[in-house]
Design an enzyme around this catalytic site. Structure first.
Site, PDB file in Angstrom:
ATOM      1  N   CYS A  22      -2.104   5.501   9.790  1.00 48.83           N
ATOM      2  CA  CYS A  22      -0.858   4.915  10.288  1.00 48.83           C
ATOM      3  C   CYS A  22      -1.088   3.567  10.935  1.00 48.83           C
ATOM      4  O   CYS A  22      -1.973   3.418  11.762  1.00 48.83           O
ATOM      5  CB  CYS A  22      -0.305   5.767  11.425  1.00 48.83           C
ATOM      6  N   GLU A  58       0.816  -1.208   0.000  1.00 50.29           N
ATOM      7  CA  GLU A  58       0.000   0.000   0.000  1.00 50.29           C
ATOM      8  C   GLU A  58       0.859   1.272   0.000  1.00 50.29           C
ATOM      9  O   GLU A  58       1.902   1.328   0.643  1.00 50.29           O
ATOM     10  CB  GLU A  58      -0.900   0.009   1.237  1.00 50.29           C
ATOM     11  N   CYS A  84       6.444  -6.879   7.945  1.00 54.70           N
ATOM     12  CA  CYS A  84       7.541  -6.382   8.780  1.00 54.70           C
ATOM     13  C   CYS A  84       7.862  -7.435   9.820  1.00 54.70           C
ATOM     14  O   CYS A  84       6.962  -8.082  10.354  1.00 54.70           O
ATOM     15  CB  CYS A  84       7.158  -5.068   9.467  1.00 54.70           C
ATOM     16  N   CYS A 135       0.769  -2.825  15.818  1.00 53.81           N
ATOM     17  CA  CYS A 135       0.891  -2.482  14.396  1.00 53.81           C
ATOM     18  C   CYS A 135       0.339  -3.601  13.513  1.00 53.81           C
ATOM     19  O   CYS A 135       0.725  -4.763  13.655  1.00 53.81           O
ATOM     20  CB  CYS A 135       2.367  -2.227  14.075  1.00 53.81           C
ATOM     21  N   CYS A 188       3.094   8.633   1.512  1.00 57.80           N
ATOM     22  CA  CYS A 188       3.589   7.691   2.522  1.00 57.80           C
ATOM     23  C   CYS A 188       3.856   6.362   1.813  1.00 57.80           C
ATOM     24  O   CYS A 188       2.938   5.737   1.293  1.00 57.80           O
ATOM     25  CB  CYS A 188       2.520   7.542   3.601  1.00 57.80           C
ATOM     26  N   CYS A 202       5.923  -5.008  16.300  1.00 63.38           N
ATOM     27  CA  CYS A 202       5.483  -4.080  17.343  1.00 63.38           C
ATOM     28  C   CYS A 202       4.041  -4.442  17.727  1.00 63.38           C
ATOM     29  O   CYS A 202       3.239  -4.798  16.867  1.00 63.38           O
ATOM     30  CB  CYS A 202       5.587  -2.634  16.874  1.00 63.38           C
TER      31      CYS A 202
HETATM   32  N1  SAH Z   1       8.627   0.723  10.632  1.00 66.00           N
HETATM   33  C1  SAH Z   1       8.740   2.117  10.779  1.00 66.00           C
HETATM   34  C2  SAH Z   1       7.887   2.914   9.822  1.00 66.00           C
HETATM   35  C3  SAH Z   1       6.483   2.440   9.572  1.00 66.00           C
HETATM   36  S1  SAH Z   1       5.289   2.615  10.829  1.00 66.00           S
HETATM   37  C4  SAH Z   1       8.488   2.532  12.196  1.00 66.00           C
HETATM   38  O1  SAH Z   1       8.028   1.719  12.985  1.00 66.00           O
HETATM   39  O2  SAH Z   1       8.805   3.660  12.512  1.00 66.00           O
HETATM   40  C5  SAH Z   1       4.936   4.377  10.898  1.00 66.00           C
HETATM   41  C6  SAH Z   1       4.460   4.827  12.284  1.00 66.00           C
HETATM   42  O3  SAH Z   1       3.128   4.350  12.580  1.00 66.00           O
HETATM   43  C7  SAH Z   1       5.345   4.306  13.392  1.00 66.00           C
HETATM   44  O4  SAH Z   1       5.609   5.316  14.334  1.00 66.00           O
HETATM   45  C8  SAH Z   1       4.487   3.230  13.995  1.00 66.00           C
HETATM   46  O5  SAH Z   1       4.870   2.920  15.289  1.00 66.00           O
HETATM   47  C9  SAH Z   1       3.114   3.822  13.893  1.00 66.00           C
HETATM   48  N2  SAH Z   1       2.023   2.856  14.054  1.00 66.00           N
HETATM   49  C10 SAH Z   1       2.065   1.532  13.828  1.00 66.00           C
HETATM   50  N3  SAH Z   1       0.870   0.967  14.082  1.00 66.00           N
HETATM   51  C11 SAH Z   1       0.052   1.973  14.459  1.00 66.00           C
HETATM   52  C12 SAH Z   1      -1.334   2.026  14.809  1.00 66.00           C
HETATM   53  N4  SAH Z   1      -2.103   0.946  14.793  1.00 66.00           N
HETATM   54  N5  SAH Z   1      -1.852   3.229  15.138  1.00 66.00           N
HETATM   55  C13 SAH Z   1      -1.087   4.343  15.106  1.00 66.00           C
HETATM   56  N6  SAH Z   1       0.216   4.352  14.768  1.00 66.00           N
HETATM   57  C14 SAH Z   1       0.778   3.177  14.461  1.00 66.00           C
HETATM   58 FE1  SF4 Z   2       7.356  -2.824  11.690  1.00 67.41          FE
HETATM   59 FE2  SF4 Z   2       5.005  -1.846  12.380  1.00 67.41          FE
HETATM   60 FE3  SF4 Z   2       6.974  -1.948  14.176  1.00 67.41          FE
HETATM   61 FE4  SF4 Z   2       7.119  -0.185  12.140  1.00 67.41          FE
HETATM   62  S1  SF4 Z   2       5.591  -0.199  13.796  1.00 67.41           S
HETATM   63  S2  SF4 Z   2       8.750  -1.553  12.893  1.00 67.41           S
HETATM   64  S3  SF4 Z   2       6.122  -1.369  10.524  1.00 67.41           S
HETATM   65  S4  SF4 Z   2       5.976  -3.718  13.212  1.00 67.41           S
END
Ligand code: SAH
Ligand code: SF4
Length: 373
Positions: free
Chosen positions: A347, A100, A120, A127, A113, A124
């Protein structure tokens, strides 16, 4: 294997690579510069339309090279103007993947974006991309190809300004875990013959791969965003598992080093607001103590929910109070507006379609586990 499959894809080759490629069949470096302009500035993928290239050079290119862009499989626009494309990415036979790319229009700027990986591995806790596991890295062509396609779709405003003014690597994937391909893609965004974006208009967001932050400091000058999400290791270990390998006391010095080396203004720390988990006043005070006195900004992201998550979004009041406490503690803080809700383009909601995934969890130990979807 077909002849086409053997052609080199020029998309994703940064300037020096393209110069080396054309030199390989006897062309001068300025030919590479002409190609860059055609491919990125003018958005042209067909050599036969690159009219100022000599005929025999064009013929040589057509034999050896192509400009191969990803295919758009869906294109949706939300009620707030946020637009999301699903792009097909080749995979092993019968296992095509979809990623996406999201465009966010705002007054005075247009932010694209983009994704850097299919899935990934960093897992986290909050996410959607992490929850689906990891499939593969995107190639440099697939990364810059997202900008190429979106630019073709969006074009220019009536004053001749490109609609895409900013690019953020905040889509699917951890960009620093795909350093080799992300670097040339960013170089093309910055190159004056590429997209010619200023270093403040390209932002790389990382969950905190410390060694790669030091490497980045030597290689490229872009804005750095770091996904912090917690003010201490105990909580961050739980939310961002890579913290068990690279704790906050290692991460922050890497950020300050990056700023110093690249002469940057500040690092943006992203902090997703999870109800009852990391959004209490004591967390805000602890975070302020951690960042006070440094060139740091905090961007509070209201959690975006997705099926299967155990977390909930903090209340608007809790988010405002958190911001106010940070500001009182001497740390600049903003609240990110949630966009594209009705098309799941916010996000952390980017899931794509990951078939044949390999779930890799990176904690204190690397465990790899293949899952057939
Ligand atoms: N992997 C990278 C970039 C992609 S995620 C990173 O983790 O920074 C982009 C941002 O969205 C990151 O700060 C991530 O922690 C946040 N994010 C992930 N899941 C989310 C969610 N469900 N709601 C809001 N922000 C989220
Ligand atoms: Fe990967 Fe999502 Fe963590 Fe970013 S926030 S490092 S995309 S698992």
């Amino acid at each position: 294997m077909s002849v086409a499959a053997e052609r080199a894809n020029l998309l994703g080759m940064h300037r020096a690579e393209l110069e080396a490629f054309v030199a390989g069949f006897g062309a001068k470096p300025y030919r590479a510069r002409q190609l860059l302009k055609w491919i990125y500035r003018r958005g042209e993928a067909d050599f036969s339309r690159m009219t100022d290239l000599a005929r025999d050079f064009r013929a040589g290119l057509a034999e050896r090279a192509e400009v191969c862009v990803p295919e758009i499989v869906a294109d949706r626009t939300a009620s707030d103007g946020t637009r999301k494309w699903l792009l097909r990415m080749p995979g092993a036979a019968g296992n095509e993947q979809v990623i996406e790319t999201v465009f966010i229009p705002e007054p005075g700027r247009g932010t694209l974006c983009i994704s850097s990986q299919i899935g990934c591995a960093l897992d986290c806790a909050f996410c959607a991309t992490g929850a689906q596991g990891f499939n593969r890295n995107l190639t440099a062509a697939e990364i810059i190809g997202q900008v190429w396609l979106a630019n073709r779709e969006l074009g220019y405003d009536p004053d001749g300004e490109r609609i895409i003014s900013n690019v953020v690597l905040m889509g699917m994937g951890e960009p620093l875990a795909n350093y080799r391909n992300v670097l040339p893609a960013m170089q093309l965004m910055l190159d004056d013959l590429g997209y010619d974006l200023s270093r403040r208009r390209v932002t790389l967001s990382t969950s905190g791969l410390v060694p790669q932050i030091y490497r980045l400091a030597e290689d490229v000058n872009v804005a750095l965003a770091v996904s912090l999400h917690a003010p201490n290791d105990r909580l961050r270990d739980e939310l961002v598992p890579i913290n068990r390998r690279h704790p906050i006391a290692e991460l922050l010095p890497a950020c300050w080093h990056y700023l110093e080396r690249q002469n940057g203004r500040s690092v943006t720390f992203e902090y997703t607001m999870l109800d009852g988990v990391n959004d209490r006043p004591e967390h805000a005070r602890e975070l302020a103590r951690l960042l006070h006195g440094h060139h740091a900004k905090v961007n509070l992201i209201p959690f975006n929910t997705f099926p299967g998550t155990k977390y909930q979004r903090s209340s608007a009041e809790a988010i405002r109070r958190f911001r106010d406490l940070l500001m009182q503690g001497g740390v600049m803080a903003t609240i990110r507006k949630t966009r594209g809700d009705d098309i799941d383009a916010a996000c952390g909601q980017l899931r794509g379609l990951v078939a044949d995934r390999t779930l890799v969890r990176l904690g204190s130990k690397l465990v790899s586990l293949a899952v057939r979807a």
